[in-house]
Design a protein around this motif. Structure first.
Motif, PDB file in Angstrom:
ATOM      1  N   ILE A  48       0.891  -1.307  -0.086  1.00 11.98           N
ATOM      2  CA  ILE A  48      -0.071  -0.044   0.076  1.00 11.98           C
ATOM      3  C   ILE A  48       0.947   1.273  -0.001  1.00 11.98           C
ATOM      4  O   ILE A  48       0.566   2.205  -0.697  1.00 11.98           O
ATOM      5  CB  ILE A  48      -1.107   0.111   1.192  1.00 11.98           C
ATOM      6  CG1 ILE A  48      -2.136  -0.993   1.026  1.00 11.98           C
ATOM      7  CG2 ILE A  48      -1.561   1.257   1.481  1.00 11.98           C
ATOM      8  CD1 ILE A  48      -2.908  -1.497   2.264  1.00 11.98           C
ATOM      9  N   THR A  49       1.850   1.273   0.805  1.00 11.23           N
ATOM     10  CA  THR A  49       2.753   2.321   0.758  1.00 11.23           C
ATOM     11  C   THR A  49       3.776   2.584  -0.500  1.00 11.23           C
ATOM     12  O   THR A  49       4.389   3.357  -0.484  1.00 11.23           O
ATOM     13  CB  THR A  49       3.510   2.573   2.066  1.00 11.23           C
ATOM     14  OG1 THR A  49       4.364   1.200   2.419  1.00 11.23           O
ATOM     15  CG2 THR A  49       2.646   2.665   3.507  1.00 11.23           C
ATOM     16  N   GLY A  50       3.985   1.561  -1.089  1.00 15.15           N
ATOM     17  CA  GLY A  50       4.728   1.565  -2.071  1.00 15.15           C
ATOM     18  C   GLY A  50       6.327   1.027  -1.863  1.00 15.15           C
ATOM     19  O   GLY A  50       7.238   1.488  -2.529  1.00 15.15           O
ATOM     20  N   TYR A  51       6.477   0.489  -0.566  1.00 12.66           N
ATOM     21  CA  TYR A  51       7.869   0.268  -0.349  1.00 12.66           C
ATOM     22  C   TYR A  51       8.099  -1.217  -0.875  1.00 12.66           C
ATOM     23  O   TYR A  51       7.467  -2.241  -0.385  1.00 12.66           O
ATOM     24  CB  TYR A  51       7.879   0.174   1.509  1.00 12.66           C
ATOM     25  CG  TYR A  51       9.442  -0.232   1.474  1.00 12.66           C
ATOM     26  CD1 TYR A  51      10.446   0.412   1.481  1.00 12.66           C
ATOM     27  CD2 TYR A  51       9.587  -1.320   2.270  1.00 12.66           C
ATOM     28  CE1 TYR A  51      11.721   0.084   1.615  1.00 12.66           C
ATOM     29  CE2 TYR A  51      10.692  -2.004   2.680  1.00 12.66           C
ATOM     30  CZ  TYR A  51      11.920  -1.093   2.258  1.00 12.66           C
ATOM     31  OH  TYR A  51      13.180  -1.458   2.756  1.00 12.66           O
ATOM     32  N   SER A  52       9.258  -1.436  -1.643  1.00 11.36           N
ATOM     33  CA  SER A  52       9.425  -2.756  -2.229  1.00 11.36           C
ATOM     34  C   SER A  52      10.829  -3.321  -1.888  1.00 11.36           C
ATOM     35  O   SER A  52      11.354  -4.225  -2.386  1.00 11.36           O
ATOM     36  CB  SER A  52       9.608  -2.561  -3.778  1.00 11.36           C
ATOM     37  OG  SER A  52      10.439  -1.437  -4.125  1.00 11.36           O
ATOM     38  N   GLY A  53      11.387  -2.713  -0.523  1.00  9.41           N
ATOM     39  CA  GLY A  53      12.539  -3.278   0.090  1.00  9.41           C
ATOM     40  C   GLY A  53      12.235  -4.752   0.636  1.00  9.41           C
ATOM     41  O   GLY A  53      11.031  -5.220   0.748  1.00  9.41           O
ATOM     42  N   ARG A  54      13.261  -5.165   1.444  1.00 13.12           N
ATOM     43  CA  ARG A  54      13.188  -6.221   2.402  1.00 13.12           C
ATOM     44  C   ARG A  54      12.579  -6.073   3.380  1.00 13.12           C
ATOM     45  O   ARG A  54      12.743  -5.305   4.138  1.00 13.12           O
ATOM     46  CB  ARG A  54      14.687  -6.883   2.466  1.00 13.12           C
ATOM     47  CG  ARG A  54      14.836  -8.422   2.978  1.00 13.12           C
ATOM     48  CD  ARG A  54      16.301  -8.503   2.698  1.00 13.12           C
ATOM     49  NE  ARG A  54      16.942  -7.805   3.687  1.00 13.12           N
ATOM     50  CZ  ARG A  54      17.249  -8.083   5.093  1.00 13.12           C
ATOM     51  NH1 ARG A  54      16.605  -9.107   5.553  1.00 13.12           N
ATOM     52  NH2 ARG A  54      18.041  -7.482   5.758  1.00 13.12           N
ATOM     53  N   ILE A  55      11.939  -7.175   4.265  1.00 13.38           N
ATOM     54  CA  ILE A  55      11.301  -7.202   5.316  1.00 13.38           C
ATOM     55  C   ILE A  55      12.151  -7.849   6.411  1.00 13.38           C
ATOM     56  O   ILE A  55      12.417  -9.050   5.988  1.00 13.38           O
ATOM     57  CB  ILE A  55       9.741  -7.666   5.586  1.00 13.38           C
ATOM     58  CG1 ILE A  55       8.975  -6.670   4.725  1.00 13.38           C
ATOM     59  CG2 ILE A  55       9.455  -7.774   7.092  1.00 13.38           C
ATOM     60  CD1 ILE A  55       7.465  -7.215   4.677  1.00 13.38           C
ATOM     61  N   ALA A  56      12.620  -7.069   7.596  1.00 12.60           N
ATOM     62  CA  ALA A  56      13.512  -7.974   8.362  1.00 12.60           C
ATOM     63  C   ALA A  56      12.894  -7.913   9.786  1.00 12.60           C
ATOM     64  O   ALA A  56      12.421  -6.993  10.345  1.00 12.60           O
ATOM     65  CB  ALA A  56      14.838  -7.053   8.499  1.00 12.60           C
ATOM     66  N   PHE A  57      12.674  -9.503  10.074  1.00 10.70           N
ATOM     67  CA  PHE A  57      11.962  -9.493  11.597  1.00 10.70           C
ATOM     68  C   PHE A  57      13.122  -9.493  12.684  1.00 10.70           C
ATOM     69  O   PHE A  57      13.863 -10.003  12.458  1.00 10.70           O
ATOM     70  CB  PHE A  57      11.319 -10.891  11.497  1.00 10.70           C
ATOM     71  CG  PHE A  57      10.310 -10.925  10.420  1.00 10.70           C
ATOM     72  CD1 PHE A  57       8.994 -10.560  10.841  1.00 10.70           C
ATOM     73  CD2 PHE A  57      10.440 -11.618   9.198  1.00 10.70           C
ATOM     74  CE1 PHE A  57       7.921 -10.299   9.868  1.00 10.70           C
ATOM     75  CE2 PHE A  57       9.150 -11.632   8.320  1.00 10.70           C
ATOM     76  CZ  PHE A  57       8.043 -11.026   8.506  1.00 10.70           C
ATOM     77  N   ASP A  58      12.804  -8.402  13.611  1.00 11.95           N
ATOM     78  CA  ASP A  58      13.704  -8.350  14.686  1.00 11.95           C
ATOM     79  C   ASP A  58      13.185  -9.283  15.677  1.00 11.95           C
ATOM     80  O   ASP A  58      12.361  -8.880  16.568  1.00 11.95           O
ATOM     81  CB  ASP A  58      13.663  -6.809  15.050  1.00 11.95           C
ATOM     82  CG  ASP A  58      14.513  -6.393  16.169  1.00 11.95           C
ATOM     83  OD1 ASP A  58      15.110  -7.476  16.824  1.00 11.95           O
ATOM     84  OD2 ASP A  58      14.552  -5.230  16.703  1.00 11.95           O
ATOM     85  N   ILE A  59      13.623 -10.254  16.055  1.00  8.57           N
ATOM     86  CA  ILE A  59      13.549 -11.084  16.899  1.00  8.57           C
ATOM     87  C   ILE A  59      13.674 -10.990  18.336  1.00  8.57           C
ATOM     88  O   ILE A  59      13.660 -11.694  19.521  1.00  8.57           O
ATOM     89  CB  ILE A  59      13.652 -12.818  16.850  1.00  8.57           C
ATOM     90  CG1 ILE A  59      15.178 -12.997  16.315  1.00  8.57           C
ATOM     91  CG2 ILE A  59      12.975 -13.213  15.672  1.00  8.57           C
ATOM     92  CD1 ILE A  59      15.617 -14.413  16.445  1.00  8.57           C
ATOM     93  N   THR A  60      14.696  -9.718  18.548  1.00 10.37           N
ATOM     94  CA  THR A  60      15.162  -9.246  19.749  1.00 10.37           C
ATOM     95  C   THR A  60      13.755  -8.634  20.473  1.00 10.37           C
ATOM     96  O   THR A  60      13.587  -8.291  21.624  1.00 10.37           O
ATOM     97  CB  THR A  60      16.021  -8.270  19.985  1.00 10.37           C
ATOM     98  OG1 THR A  60      15.840  -7.256  19.239  1.00 10.37           O
ATOM     99  CG2 THR A  60      17.399  -8.860  19.212  1.00 10.37           C
ATOM    100  N   LYS A  61      12.821  -8.128  19.769  1.00 10.10           N
ATOM    101  CA  LYS A  61      11.437  -7.786  20.017  1.00 10.10           C
ATOM    102  C   LYS A  61      10.431  -8.691  20.445  1.00 10.10           C
ATOM    103  O   LYS A  61      10.349  -9.580  19.892  1.00 10.10           O
ATOM    104  CB  LYS A  61      11.075  -6.388  19.297  1.00 10.10           C
ATOM    105  CG  LYS A  61      12.059  -5.500  18.898  1.00 10.10           C
ATOM    106  CD  LYS A  61      11.825  -4.396  19.914  1.00 10.10           C
ATOM    107  CE  LYS A  61      12.313  -2.856  19.551  1.00 10.10           C
ATOM    108  NZ  LYS A  61      13.931  -3.047  19.197  1.00 10.10           N
ATOM    109  N   PRO A  62       9.620  -8.339  21.428  1.00  9.62           N
ATOM    110  CA  PRO A  62       8.519  -9.276  21.841  1.00  9.62           C
ATOM    111  C   PRO A  62       7.438  -9.733  20.739  1.00  9.62           C
ATOM    112  O   PRO A  62       6.981  -8.758  19.973  1.00  9.62           O
ATOM    113  CB  PRO A  62       7.988  -8.866  23.129  1.00  9.62           C
ATOM    114  CG  PRO A  62       8.218  -7.274  23.145  1.00  9.62           C
ATOM    115  CD  PRO A  62       9.536  -7.202  22.136  1.00  9.62           C
ATOM    116  N   ASP A  63       7.188 -10.795  20.831  1.00  4.11           N
ATOM    117  CA  ASP A  63       5.816 -10.963  19.839  1.00  4.11           C
ATOM    118  C   ASP A  63       4.620 -10.742  20.401  1.00  4.11           C
ATOM    119  O   ASP A  63       3.542 -10.603  19.849  1.00  4.11           O
ATOM    120  CB  ASP A  63       5.810 -12.740  19.656  1.00  4.11           C
ATOM    121  CG  ASP A  63       6.664 -13.156  18.472  1.00  4.11           C
ATOM    122  OD1 ASP A  63       6.817 -12.109  17.373  1.00  4.11           O
ATOM    123  OD2 ASP A  63       6.817 -14.209  18.187  1.00  4.11           O
ATOM    124  N   GLY A  64       4.465 -10.902  21.796  1.00  5.77           N
ATOM    125  CA  GLY A  64       3.222 -10.796  22.423  1.00  5.77           C
ATOM    126  C   GLY A  64       2.364 -12.008  22.542  1.00  5.77           C
ATOM    127  O   GLY A  64       2.942 -13.137  22.086  1.00  5.77           O
TER     128      GLY A  64
END
Ligand code: GDP
Length: 334
Positions: free
Chosen positions: A265-281
């Motif tokens: 939707i925002t037109g961003y076509s780069g890579r998605i990096a999941f930061d597993i140091t942050k909580p999932d909840g």
């Protein structure tokens, strides 16, 4: 005294004096927009003139203004990081706001009050979709237990005031909400505004990757705030009972898929990096919204449509210069 009131008795708002407590917040401002379609007098108070954490100020306001119906949309709210790092504020502010408003509503004879909670009141490992009967059957999600405890106290206050004083006070537990007017500050926000702001920023700056907190696997149900406001007004008009009502869309998505949809939707076509140091909840949180559906209400905005509209709002209000949005904690006290 336990009232034997019909659970579906109609309570028209037309001609009534209606206080939206927290009218500047995400839900409160949507409620004011929605209530403009009812023939009622909408009452609001700014934070500068009324601090809802003060019993004296709330008492005086209620005594002077005498609303006939009250929506308690005021709360200290925030996303997983804010909840985790400000436990005292989330617990104290929310306990004070709800206790003050509910007690003053009883004292000054408010005919009907609707208290807004959250789906995080349910145990972390509830059956899915989560029925209202799951309340207090297990341990809460630790990242937001302070907020959840306060919201459980609020719904219990409504039940207690109904039993002891016969007050027609009801409570509604919405699923994760998003939409125009949300808080886009990355330290305070929920996932939808955070990812909209981050994906927009990533596109504008040509970043190679977008950081998404956690593993991307948690499942969440999202409801557009204008649908939520419509459901809240519907519940005020059609429901009287002790059991809290769930408010959901039934539309569930993983955080990873949500991130991909927002990038598109925002037109961003780069890579998605999941930061597993942050909580999932909590791993999964979708409410059983059948009770409200049976009464005749359901959501109408698809997630994709709602996200597109929210991104447009963000561009108009916060994203023009490429910065990440509003700053500071969002409080909807007034
Ligand atoms: P929750 O539903 O109470 O957990 O509240 P949030 O909306 O803050 O988070 C929902 C999920 O989205 C969690 O698994 C977060 O780790 C994840 N998430 C991914 N990226 C972000 C982000 O940038 N901000 C927030 N708040 N959550 C994120």
């Amino acid at each position: 005294m336990h009232t034997a009131m019909s659970e579906t008795m109609l309570f028209p708002l037309s001609g009534r004096r209606v206080w939206v407590a927290g009218h500047r917040g995400l839900v409160g401002s949507a409620l004011v927009r929605r209530l403009a379609r009812e023939d009622c007098e909408i009452l609001t108070a700014g934070r500068d003139s009324l601090d809802l954490r003060s019993p004296d100020q709330v008492d005086l306001w209620m005594k002077n203004v005498r609303p006939e119906a009250v929506f308690v949309a005021a709360a200290k709210v925030g996303g997983i990081h804010a909840n985790d790092t400000q436990p005292a504020t989330f617990l104290y502010d929310n306990l004070m706001i709800e206790a003050n408003v509910i007690e003053a509503a009883r004292r000054y004879g408010v005919e009907k009050l609707l208290f807004l909670g959250s789906s995080c009141i349910y145990p972390r490992l509830s059956p899915q979709p989560i029925p209202a009967s799951a309340l207090l059957t297990g341990a809460l999600e630790p990242t937001n237990e302070w907020y959840a405890i306060a919201k459980i106290a609020g719904l219990k206050l409504c039940q207690a005031y109904r039993r002891q004083y016969g007050c027609d006070f009801i409570s509604l537990m919405p699923t994760n909400l998003y939409g125009p007017g949300d808080n886009f500050d990355l330290q305070q926000s929920h996932v939808v505004p955070a990812l909209i702001a981050k994906a927009h920023q990533a596109r504008v700056t040509g970043a190679v990757s977008l950081s998404v907190w956690g593993s991307g696997t948690p499942l969440r149900e999202f409801l557009h705030v204008d649908d939520a406001a419509d459901g809240i007004v519907f519940a005020m008009q059609h429901y009287s009972g002790e059991t809290p009502l769930n408010l959901g869309s039934g539309e569930e998505i993983s955080i990873g898929d949500l991130a991909r949809m927002i990038c598109h939707i925002t037109g961003y076509s780069g890579r998605i990096a999941f930061d597993i140091t942050k909580p999932d909840g909590t791993p999964r949180k979708v409410v059983d919204g059948n009770a409200l559906r049976t009464l005749g209400w359901q959501a109408s905005t698809s997630l994709e449509t709602g996200l597109r509209q929210t991104y447009r709002w963000y561009l108009d209000h916060a994203g023009l210069s490429g910065h990440t949005g509003t700053s500071g904690p969002r409080r909807a006290y007034g």
